[in-house]
Motif scaffolding. Sequence first.
Motif, PDB file in Angstrom:
ATOM      1  N   LYS A 187      42.807 -44.502 100.253  1.00  0.00           N
ATOM      2  CA  LYS A 187      42.716 -43.585 101.404  1.00  0.00           C
ATOM      3  C   LYS A 187      42.725 -42.153 100.865  1.00  0.00           C
ATOM      4  CE  LYS A 187      47.647 -43.323 102.312  1.00  0.00           C
ATOM      5  NZ  LYS A 187      48.598 -42.600 103.048  1.00  0.00           N
ATOM      6  N   SER A 233      40.229 -50.869 100.178  1.00  0.00           N
ATOM      7  CA  SER A 233      40.009 -50.504 101.593  1.00  0.00           C
ATOM      8  C   SER A 233      38.646 -49.883 101.889  1.00  0.00           C
ATOM      9  CB  SER A 233      41.109 -49.561 102.079  1.00  0.00           C
ATOM     10  OG  SER A 233      42.348 -50.162 101.939  1.00  0.00           O
ATOM     11  N   PRO A 234      38.186 -48.901 101.083  1.00  0.00           N
ATOM     12  CA  PRO A 234      36.870 -48.337 101.394  1.00  0.00           C
ATOM     13  C   PRO A 234      35.754 -49.392 101.330  1.00  0.00           C
ATOM     14  CG  PRO A 234      38.054 -46.934  99.834  1.00  0.00           C
ATOM     15  CD  PRO A 234      38.829 -48.207  99.949  1.00  0.00           C
ATOM     16  N   GLU A 265      45.093 -45.496 108.939  1.00  0.00           N
ATOM     17  CA  GLU A 265      45.160 -44.660 107.726  1.00  0.00           C
ATOM     18  C   GLU A 265      44.066 -45.015 106.724  1.00  0.00           C
ATOM     19  OE1 GLU A 265      49.007 -45.033 105.916  1.00  0.00           O
ATOM     20  OE2 GLU A 265      49.500 -42.946 106.324  1.00  0.00           O
ATOM     21  N   TYR A 266      43.838 -46.298 106.542  1.00  0.00           N
ATOM     22  CA  TYR A 266      42.871 -46.757 105.537  1.00  0.00           C
ATOM     23  C   TYR A 266      41.479 -47.015 106.137  1.00  0.00           C
ATOM     24  CZ  TYR A 266      46.557 -46.924 102.050  1.00  0.00           C
ATOM     25  OH  TYR A 266      47.556 -46.574 101.168  1.00  0.00           O
ATOM     26  N   LYS A 267      41.281 -46.616 107.406  1.00  0.00           N
ATOM     27  CA  LYS A 267      39.981 -46.720 108.084  1.00  0.00           C
ATOM     28  C   LYS A 267      39.360 -48.116 107.922  1.00  0.00           C
ATOM     29  CE  LYS A 267      39.138 -41.822 107.642  1.00  0.00           C
ATOM     30  NZ  LYS A 267      38.617 -40.745 106.882  1.00  0.00           N
ATOM     31  N   GLU A 326      38.270 -43.074  96.818  1.00  0.00           N
ATOM     32  CA  GLU A 326      37.852 -43.996  95.755  1.00  0.00           C
ATOM     33  C   GLU A 326      37.180 -43.264  94.607  1.00  0.00           C
ATOM     34  OE1 GLU A 326      34.968 -46.860  97.258  1.00  0.00           O
ATOM     35  OE2 GLU A 326      34.422 -45.459  98.825  1.00  0.00           O
TER      36      GLU A 326
END
Lengths: 190, 390
Positions: free
Chosen positions: B239, A62-63, A99-101, B145
């Motif tokens: 997250k 996700s990031p 939530e995970y942007k 992360e």
Amino acid sequence: MILTSLLAISLMTGQMKPIPDKPLSPIHLKDVAGVSRTIPGASVATVLLFTATDCPIANRMSPVFGRIVKDFSAKGIEFIYVYIDPTQTPVQVAKHLIEYKLGAPGILDLKHVIVKATGATVTPEAVILDRVGMMLYRGRINDLFLEHGRARKAAIREDLRIALKEILAGKQVSVSQTPALGCSIPDFGL
Amino acid sequence: MLSLLRFAFSIPLVILAFSFQTESPTYGDSIRPILAKKCAACHYEGGSAPFPLQTYAQTKKRGDLVRLVSLTGQMPPTDATSDLGELTPHLALTPPELKVVQDWYRAGMPEGPKTPEILADLTSSGETTFDRFVAVGQGQSFPAEGRWARAVYALPSLGIRNLSGFTFKPLAPKAVRQAALAIQRKGEPIPFTSTGIRPGTLVATWAPGYYTWGASKACFPLETGDKLWLQVRAVPTGKVELAGGLIGFKSLGAGNLIKTKTLGTKDISIPAEAQIHLRDEWTLEEDIDLLSIFPESRFTTEQVRATAIENGQEKLLLVVLTWDAVWPGAYNFKNAVHLRKGTKIVWEALINNSRHGHFADGGKTKNVGFGPYSDNEIFWCHLQYVSRKP
């Protein structure tokens, strides 16, 4: 021996279906916020990011998704997350996007219309379409994961970024297909 | 003649068809019992695993992944074995169980008889019997992360004399992989350092789905002025996750006192591309009952091994075939292992610093030494035992 090698080769090519050589027919669907979306969009390229709320490999990416969306949206590329699990609800998907942007709209592919049209097999996986629907790339986001449960310290090749840079530079995508590793997309009896 | 041939061919075909039909395992008959026994401690709704495996639908949805990670030995996440006693919990799938998983997948994952949902096995850690809970780390978080995250908390005084059980309920069960409790005796430094747990200070460990010590009648003595510390290790989930959680304690009036011995060294020098093994040993000065083995190693370690040598005879105390730097807690023996005075315990780590190493990136490697960073290596093994009266 020869038979074994032949089998091995056919298995490998079996995992990497060739990307379609004809444009995809336009797909019209509403995203989880109720906004109508057309795939491919009108921009130079539309990126479909296949994901699932409960796939740890996709979630861990996700990031990376968030940064790619931010960097390339500014350059006119359109991004849509495709959630492959029809047992989820639009509310769960909307919550996951926040939530995970993730930074782009999400479509819940209830009937696997997008999954089937693109041939995506796992989450996370990316597909890039040009404005007439020709597939320019299908495969992994980067090579962070070597196998299930085994991640490198950092990715070496940022495949999706490289493909997008080449498209923006007006070049042909040098590696149009890479093997994606993650959670298999089940057929859910669809 | 032709009809005779046809007859000869038809018999084996019929037998084959018959045997396939009877041997196809179903979810209800064959898969559910394996899941309940070996997977339910983590794979329940809200548990530490990424998804639940409590119903047929949930399992069928993940059938492909379940088959793959079982066959490759990645799940359940332990491949530790011992010659000298059963390890708890021993989760690794047996060869017949693996065959059942494979046959079921090949047969198209049939459901078979309808069965109820598998209930989360929350009592396995003795959670219901803990008599004191303390909250730590509220308002803190783990990053989204990275390779791993670590948090260390000082605990308030518990007023417990003999600690006999410990558990941890993390606020982010999907991120937290391990919790360790260690003791700071009066006048000593903090037990957790960035290069491992200070020798001789380990009290207990917890990991998802693992039992903590506490099953035996042994306990850890605490004196006035002793301070307990908790270290939590987590992997990123994509997250920002809440750090902290609830620690459960159990106390005991009296019992055999647990002692901790640490093997290992800071003197580590691993040349680039080298494959070597690190070794340390300890000769027992008394008879002991060994309770648990807690290894600490990082990313160039591929395998760890403890051997007991008594009168020239070698016995394998513990071997972890595929070392995972982020995952394991302590390896506990179901029944304490009796080792006699004069027995030599040898602790070894097999190190692979080549580009083909398990966690290597495939590029050229560098020299690796002892240090606080994830690309440094450490080499520790904490043994917990009680003295045995002769």
